[in-house]
Design a protein around this motif. Structure first.
Motif, PDB file in Angstrom:
ATOM      1  N   GLU A  67       0.874  -1.227   0.049  1.00 42.80           N
ATOM      2  CA  GLU A  67       0.051  -0.006  -0.111  1.00 42.80           C
ATOM      3  C   GLU A  67       0.707   1.258  -0.015  1.00 42.80           C
ATOM      4  O   GLU A  67       1.989   1.242   0.449  1.00 42.80           O
ATOM      5  N   ARG A  69       0.778   3.846   1.822  1.00 43.29           N
ATOM      6  CA  ARG A  69       1.388   4.461   3.072  1.00 43.29           C
ATOM      7  C   ARG A  69       2.571   3.702   3.606  1.00 43.29           C
ATOM      8  O   ARG A  69       3.465   4.465   4.025  1.00 43.29           O
ATOM      9  N   TRP A  70       2.850   2.420   3.360  1.00 43.68           N
ATOM     10  CA  TRP A  70       4.234   1.772   3.485  1.00 43.68           C
ATOM     11  C   TRP A  70       5.432   2.520   3.264  1.00 43.68           C
ATOM     12  O   TRP A  70       6.478   2.441   3.930  1.00 43.68           O
ATOM     13  N   ASP A 143       2.786   0.234  14.170  1.00 43.68           N
ATOM     14  CA  ASP A 143       1.106   0.155  13.512  1.00 43.68           C
ATOM     15  C   ASP A 143       0.515  -0.840  14.153  1.00 43.68           C
ATOM     16  O   ASP A 143      -0.676  -0.973  14.117  1.00 43.68           O
ATOM     17  N   ARG A 144       1.001  -2.188  13.632  1.00 41.45           N
ATOM     18  CA  ARG A 144       0.161  -3.523  14.323  1.00 41.45           C
ATOM     19  C   ARG A 144       0.775  -4.146  15.409  1.00 41.45           C
ATOM     20  O   ARG A 144       2.036  -4.090  15.552  1.00 41.45           O
ATOM     21  N   ASP A 188      -4.185  -9.954  10.611  1.00 39.74           N
ATOM     22  CA  ASP A 188      -3.592  -8.785  11.155  1.00 39.74           C
ATOM     23  C   ASP A 188      -4.398  -8.244  12.214  1.00 39.74           C
ATOM     24  O   ASP A 188      -5.550  -7.919  12.011  1.00 39.74           O
ATOM     25  N   ASN A 190      -4.732  -5.552  13.580  1.00 37.66           N
ATOM     26  CA  ASN A 190      -5.676  -4.012  12.963  1.00 37.66           C
ATOM     27  C   ASN A 190      -7.048  -4.650  12.584  1.00 37.66           C
ATOM     28  O   ASN A 190      -7.959  -3.652  12.627  1.00 37.66           O
ATOM     29  N   PHE A 194     -10.326  -2.653  13.429  1.00 40.26           N
ATOM     30  CA  PHE A 194     -11.129  -1.786  12.596  1.00 40.26           C
ATOM     31  C   PHE A 194     -12.677  -2.488  12.542  1.00 40.26           C
ATOM     32  O   PHE A 194     -13.673  -1.703  12.692  1.00 40.26           O
ATOM     33  N   TRP A 222      -5.045  -8.806   2.481  1.00 42.62           N
ATOM     34  CA  TRP A 222      -5.180  -7.448   2.322  1.00 42.62           C
ATOM     35  C   TRP A 222      -5.140  -7.449   0.836  1.00 42.62           C
ATOM     36  O   TRP A 222      -5.106  -6.252   0.169  1.00 42.62           O
ATOM     37  N   ASN A 249      -9.848  -0.860   4.182  1.00 41.06           N
ATOM     38  CA  ASN A 249      -8.892   0.077   3.731  1.00 41.06           C
ATOM     39  C   ASN A 249      -9.338   0.592   2.374  1.00 41.06           C
ATOM     40  O   ASN A 249     -10.092   0.239   1.801  1.00 41.06           O
ATOM     41  N   GLN A 274     -10.168   3.530   4.116  1.00 47.72           N
ATOM     42  CA  GLN A 274      -9.194   3.950   5.259  1.00 47.72           C
ATOM     43  C   GLN A 274      -7.787   4.070   4.757  1.00 47.72           C
ATOM     44  O   GLN A 274      -7.323   3.305   3.886  1.00 47.72           O
ATOM     45  N   ASP A 275      -7.145   5.297   4.985  1.00 43.67           N
ATOM     46  CA  ASP A 275      -5.673   5.364   4.893  1.00 43.67           C
ATOM     47  C   ASP A 275      -5.274   6.788   4.159  1.00 43.67           C
ATOM     48  O   ASP A 275      -4.175   7.334   3.886  1.00 43.67           O
ATOM     49  N   LYS A 295      -4.885   8.795   8.588  1.00 41.13           N
ATOM     50  CA  LYS A 295      -4.074   8.644   9.609  1.00 41.13           C
ATOM     51  C   LYS A 295      -2.591   9.284   9.408  1.00 41.13           C
ATOM     52  O   LYS A 295      -1.886   8.951   8.804  1.00 41.13           O
TER      53      LYS A 295
HETATM   54  C1  BGC Z   1      -2.815  -0.483   8.467  1.00 37.26           C
HETATM   55  C2  BGC Z   1      -3.681   0.062   7.223  1.00 37.26           C
HETATM   56  C3  BGC Z   1      -3.068  -0.621   5.942  1.00 37.26           C
HETATM   57  C4  BGC Z   1      -3.363  -2.458   5.997  1.00 37.26           C
HETATM   58  C5  BGC Z   1      -2.694  -2.981   4.965  1.00 37.26           C
HETATM   59  C6  BGC Z   1      -3.018  -2.130   8.398  1.00 37.26           C
HETATM   60  O1  BGC Z   1      -2.518  -2.878   9.459  1.00 37.26           O
HETATM   61  O2  BGC Z   1      -3.129  -0.133   9.633  1.00 37.26           O
HETATM   62  O3  BGC Z   1      -3.038   1.177   7.103  1.00 37.26           O
HETATM   63  O4  BGC Z   1      -3.693  -0.326   4.967  1.00 37.26           O
HETATM   64  O5  BGC Z   1      -2.670  -2.678   7.177  1.00 37.26           O
HETATM   65  O6  BGC Z   1      -1.367  -2.736   4.827  1.00 37.26           O
END
Ligand code: BGC
Length: 366
Positions: A67, A69-70, A143-144, A188, A190, A194, A222, A249, A274-275, A295
């Motif tokens: 993704e 974000r990473w 994060d996780r 995950d 998270n 969620f 994911w 997400n 989300q993201d 975030k």
């Molecule tokens: C993160 C998300 C991300 C997802 C997939 C989650 O643990 O919090 O921001 O989209 O992982 O990588």
């Protein structure tokens, strides 16, 4: 007679050479700083080596760079660690548990002072924590959450709140009707948080009979392609009669919207993600996605880097919150997420410089 004289002369020369050599070594030693055995390297080179040794080194083991974000997390975390005078070695495991363990072992054997981990699999990553601790290295879960392991610190967002924000936004628009939930990866932690947040808001409405969740599935690894298949399945099973979609997400929301497009439903029913990915921000201003949860990754990366370096330096870390990971109460820092829709896009992600206005509106700045 001649032979005896030559032998005597040779002995004399050897003795003389021995004493000269001894004298030189003594002089050398008197020039050296106390207690520092110097071999071939100079005094200055030695000092350099020592200051290098003292530089804190952080290992960053990431699950994926899939993704958008990473990539941000990686760049911002590196910059933040370096601005604190430390260095960082980063490895990403491409969603492979065994590879992530192997990469963490590499970082441990390189002698990092602290390990920061974004686990691919919340349970499997416990092995990494055990190995790091055996080597005297502390672990920060980034994060996780890593489950069932004695992790030293957890820095993330309030992930349950992420789900609540999604459901609050969608139930405002669709207080009654058929909902589809496209979850994240079951592995995950998270994804579970969620979902918990979403159902925290939905449950009273489900109990009242106002809302029915007609489809609820995890998205393996994911993967957006799995989210697409899930959404298609949901549409077929319900003959297209769906009123709202909440996806875990933006990447999964994007593919759910692709599937909705094929049935002419995109833009007609609300979708949450989300993201605050760029593509999601664009879909929001265009009208095919209703909201996302922003975030601020710079805050996460900087906070995690600051705490990682401080912990590596042996400083005591005090946190307000604790999160139970099945084994211990983990000292935690949970940052607040922000709900974003078309009306507050400019004052949130754009004002923060997370995305530029030109990018979000594809050059059509109003
Ligand atoms: C993160 C998300 C991300 C997802 C997939 C989650 O643990 O919090 O921001 O989209 O992982 O990588």
């Amino acid at each position: 007679m001649e032979l005896r004289i030559r032998r005597l002369l040779t002995m004399f020369v050897m003795l003389a050479l021995f004493f000269v050599a001894l004298g030189c070594e003594k002089m050398d030693r008197s020039l050296q700083p106390e207690g520092k055995p110097v071999q071939n390297t100079s005094f200055l080179q030695d000092e350099e080596a020592t200051s290098k040794e003292e530089k804190i080194k952080i290992g960053f083991s990431m699950d994926t760079l899939e993704e958008e974000r990473w990539l941000r997390d990686r760049a911002l975390f590196k910059a933040a660690v370096e601005s604190l005078g430390a260095e960082v070695e980063i490895l990403a495991a491409n969603g492979d548990d065994a590879l992530q363990v192997l990469q963490a072992e590499t970082l441990i054997s390189q002698g990092v002072d602290l390990l920061v981990v974004v686990p691919h699999n919340a349970e499997a990553a416990a092995t990494i924590v055990k190995k790091a601790h055996l080597a005297g290295i502390k672990v920060l879960s980034y994060d996780r959450l890593i489950k069932n392991a004695e992790i030293d610190l957890y820095v993330s967002f309030d992930n349950e709140r992420v789900g609540e924000l999604q459901a609050e936004a969608i139930t405002k628009i669709v207080p009654k009707g058929k909902y589809v939930y496209i979850g994240g990866a079951d592995t995950d932690n998270n994804a579970h948080l969620f979902k918990k947040g979403v159902f925290h808001v939905l449950q009273p409405l489900i109990d009242k009979g106002d809302i029915t969740v007609v489809y609820d599935q995890w998205t393996k690894n994911w993967l957006p392609s799995n989210a697409y298949a899930n959404m298609q399945e949901a549409l077929i099973a319900n003959e297209g009669k769906i009123d709202a979609v909440i996806a875990a997400n933006d990447a999964t929301a994007g593919m759910a919207i692709e599937a909705l497009m094929e049935t002419g439903l995109a833009g007609k029913i609300p979708v949450a993600g989300q993201d605050a990915e760029l593509a999601a921000a664009q879909r929001i201003v265009e009208g095919t996605q209703t909201m996302t949860v922003y975030k601020p990754i710079p805050t996460l990366a900087e906070e995690a880097a600051r705490l990682a370096v401080a912990m590596a330096r042996g400083e005591f870390i005090d946190t307000d919150r604790k999160v139970n990971n099945g084994k211990v109460e983990v000292p935690s820092v949970l940052l607040p997420p922000i709900a974003v829709n078309r009306s507050n896009m400019d004052e949130t992600v754009i004002a923060d410089g997370f995305h530029s206005k030109v990018d979000v509106y594809k050059g059509e700045t109003r």
